[in-house]
Design a protein around this motif. Structure first.
Motif, PDB file in Angstrom:
ATOM      1  N   ASP A   1       0.806  -1.222   0.000  1.00 38.06           N
ATOM      2  CA  ASP A   1       0.000   0.000   0.000  1.00 38.06           C
ATOM      3  C   ASP A   1       0.839   1.273   0.000  1.00 38.06           C
ATOM      4  O   ASP A   1       0.333   2.346  -0.316  1.00 38.06           O
TER       5      ASP A   1
ATOM      6  N   ASP B 101      -3.426  -2.562  -2.991  1.00 36.45           N
ATOM      7  CA  ASP B 101      -4.159  -3.175  -1.877  1.00 36.45           C
ATOM      8  C   ASP B 101      -4.575  -4.599  -2.262  1.00 36.45           C
ATOM      9  O   ASP B 101      -4.425  -5.023  -3.404  1.00 36.45           O
TER      10      ASP B 101
ATOM     11  N   ASP C 231       2.599  -7.447   1.125  1.00 38.38           N
ATOM     12  CA  ASP C 231       2.639  -6.810   2.445  1.00 38.38           C
ATOM     13  C   ASP C 231       1.561  -7.424   3.343  1.00 38.38           C
ATOM     14  O   ASP C 231       0.528  -7.904   2.859  1.00 38.38           O
ATOM     15  N   ILE C 232       1.817  -7.424   4.641  1.00 37.49           N
ATOM     16  CA  ILE C 232       0.841  -8.024   5.559  1.00 37.49           C
ATOM     17  C   ILE C 232      -0.247  -7.030   5.930  1.00 37.49           C
ATOM     18  O   ILE C 232      -1.446  -7.326   5.825  1.00 37.49           O
ATOM     19  N   LYS C 233       0.130  -5.828   6.339  1.00 40.43           N
ATOM     20  CA  LYS C 233      -0.872  -4.841   6.766  1.00 40.43           C
ATOM     21  C   LYS C 233      -1.223  -3.918   5.617  1.00 40.43           C
ATOM     22  O   LYS C 233      -0.404  -3.126   5.163  1.00 40.43           O
TER      23      LYS C 233
ATOM     24  N   ASP D  20      -6.184  -7.465   3.908  1.00 40.45           N
ATOM     25  CA  ASP D  20      -4.789  -7.570   4.332  1.00 40.45           C
ATOM     26  C   ASP D  20      -4.075  -8.757   3.676  1.00 40.45           C
ATOM     27  O   ASP D  20      -4.677  -9.571   2.966  1.00 40.45           O
TER      28      ASP D  20
ATOM     29  N   SER E 192       6.868  -8.054   5.939  1.00 39.75           N
ATOM     30  CA  SER E 192       6.378  -7.746   7.285  1.00 39.75           C
ATOM     31  C   SER E 192       7.105  -6.559   7.899  1.00 39.75           C
ATOM     32  O   SER E 192       8.321  -6.396   7.738  1.00 39.75           O
TER      33      SER E 192
ATOM     34  N   ASP F 282       4.911  -7.133  12.762  1.00 40.56           N
ATOM     35  CA  ASP F 282       4.175  -8.199  12.073  1.00 40.56           C
ATOM     36  C   ASP F 282       4.928  -9.536  12.038  1.00 40.56           C
ATOM     37  O   ASP F 282       4.493 -10.476  11.380  1.00 40.56           O
TER      38      ASP F 282
ATOM     39  N   THR G 114       2.993 -12.622  13.007  1.00 42.52           N
ATOM     40  CA  THR G 114       2.009 -12.941  11.965  1.00 42.52           C
ATOM     41  C   THR G 114       2.699 -13.535  10.742  1.00 42.52           C
ATOM     42  O   THR G 114       2.191 -14.478  10.121  1.00 42.52           O
TER      43      THR G 114
END
Length: 387
Positions: free
Chosen positions: A9, A35, A54-56, A61, A82, A86, A89
């Motif tokens: 993002d 996204d 990307d994780i977030k 997500d 990450s 993160d 995760t």
């Protein structure tokens, strides 16, 4: 060319990742998504060789992207990106099927190394699928005779085990086909099957071919090279025409079977290997042992299970089924229509002396399809099947 999708993002990070990858290789085509929702649209429509995710992210997500992608295109390797918060995760995503994860800011060497390994793995998976389709298509065991049903029963019993198998029989009987069936029905079917034609490799090169070599081991060895045993690690190695292997190579194969270790030519370093060995020969190995051409100890290591493939003359009842199979196959390969065989033509083919076995039958059918009339009659067989 390798197609890579970067899902991130933050525009600045997307640009950096794209710049790093495109400068690393001209073979990398890099596309972007800002996204998860945009990424999933692209993944549904395009075939990617690798995804960096990307994780977030807003809207959807990275974890959701990973789970959704694994459902529709599980073969795509996904590397998670990450942030410091993160990491836990990221580790969890590995359990969900992620190939790896990279922390922000990405270490250049680790990023490029991970990308290369992931793309290599994707290529291997793709090649394995292609080869398996080829095997299913090209290595069918045709026939319902007592002799061929016995072979099928043997394969069903032996394939799931780790037992070594020695396949014997005349040239053209289908020994390679039996070897492929043993591998495909084994627990190692997801691993590689590496074939080595021992008769086709000069005796002075067979050891290098099987076990690899190190740089400088001989005149043309300008770099280290892995051998067939290493390539088959985790899978099966098929030693075709093993009776033609040189005695020095036999000694090294014996050691590999005894210790599950090999040494590259020119090296004294042991390399562990985990392979199942299937061998085949058209020679009488017991006679070769008496003639001092084959090691008796190696014979007993290879011949845990013996499968004798019958001559075509000993399974004549299968000839009509084989004719039907080869007729379809040849017509497909040649781009022509299938041809019907008259009863008299089939009767004559069943009575023919098939010294070249199934390989000869296949050649005769191709000759008849190309040169025979719209329907294959007895006269066609008499004309085109003659020796």
């Amino acid at each position: 060319m390798s197609k890579i999708l970067v899902i991130e993002d933050e525009a600045a990070i997307r640009r950096v990742l794209k710049k790093i990858l495109t400068e690393e290789s001209k073979d990398y085509i890099v596309e972007e998504a800002e996204d998860g929702l945009e990424a999933m649209e692209k993944i549904k429509e395009e075939d990617y060789d690798l995804v960096l995710c990307d994780i977030k992210m807003p809207k959807m997500d990275g974890v959701e992207v990973l789970q959704a992608t694994k459902k529709i295109k599980p073969e795509i390797p996904i590397v998670m990106i990450s942030g410091h918060g993160d990491l836990e995760t990221a580790v969890d995503t590995m359990k969900m099927g992620a190939f790896d994860y990279i922390s922000k800011p990405p270490d250049l060497n680790r990023l490029l190394n991970t990308v290369r390994i992931a793309l290599d793995r994707k290529e291997l998976v793709t090649e394995n699928k292609r080869l398996k389709k080829k095997v299913v298509k090209n290595y069918q065991m045709i026939g319902e005779s007592k002799e061929i049903n016995h072979i099928k029963e043997m394969i069903e019993k032996v394939a799931p085990t780790e037992a070594r198998v020695l396949i014997t029989g005349e040239n053209g009987t289908g020994k390679e086909l039996v070897a492929h069936w043993l591998h495909q029905k084994s627990e190692r079917s997801k691993g590689p099957m590496i074939e080595v034609n021992c008769a086709a490799i000069p005796s002075e090169l067979i050891e290098s071919e099987l076990f690899g070599h190190v740089k400088g081991a001989f005149t043309s060895a300008n770099k280290d090279r892995a051998g067939k045993f290493e390539a088959a690690n985790g899978g099966t190695i098929f030693l075709d025409e093993v009776g033609d292997m040189s005695l020095p190579a036999q000694a090294k194969v014996l050691r590999a079977l005894q210790e599950n270790k090999i040494q590259r030519v020119g090296s004294d370093k042991d390399i562990k290997v985990n392979v199942r060995v299937i061998a085949a020969t058209n020679k009488d190995l017991k006679n070769e042992i008496e003639e001092k051409n084959f090691r008796e100890d190696l014979y007993h290591r290879l011949a845990v299970i013996l499968i004798q493939v019958p001559k075509l003359n000993d399974r004549r009842d299968d000839i009509p089924l084989l004719v039907e199979y080869f007729t379809k196959k040849v017509a497909e390969e040649q781009g022509t229509q299938e041809k019907e065989f008259s009863k008299d033509a089939l009767k004559l083919l069943k009575e023919y002396d098939w010294t070249g076995n199934i390989r000869e039958l296949r050649n005769v059918i191709e000759r008849l399809i190309i040169l025979g009339g719209s329907k294959i009659e007895q006269k066609d067989v008499e004309l085109f099947a003659s020796k």
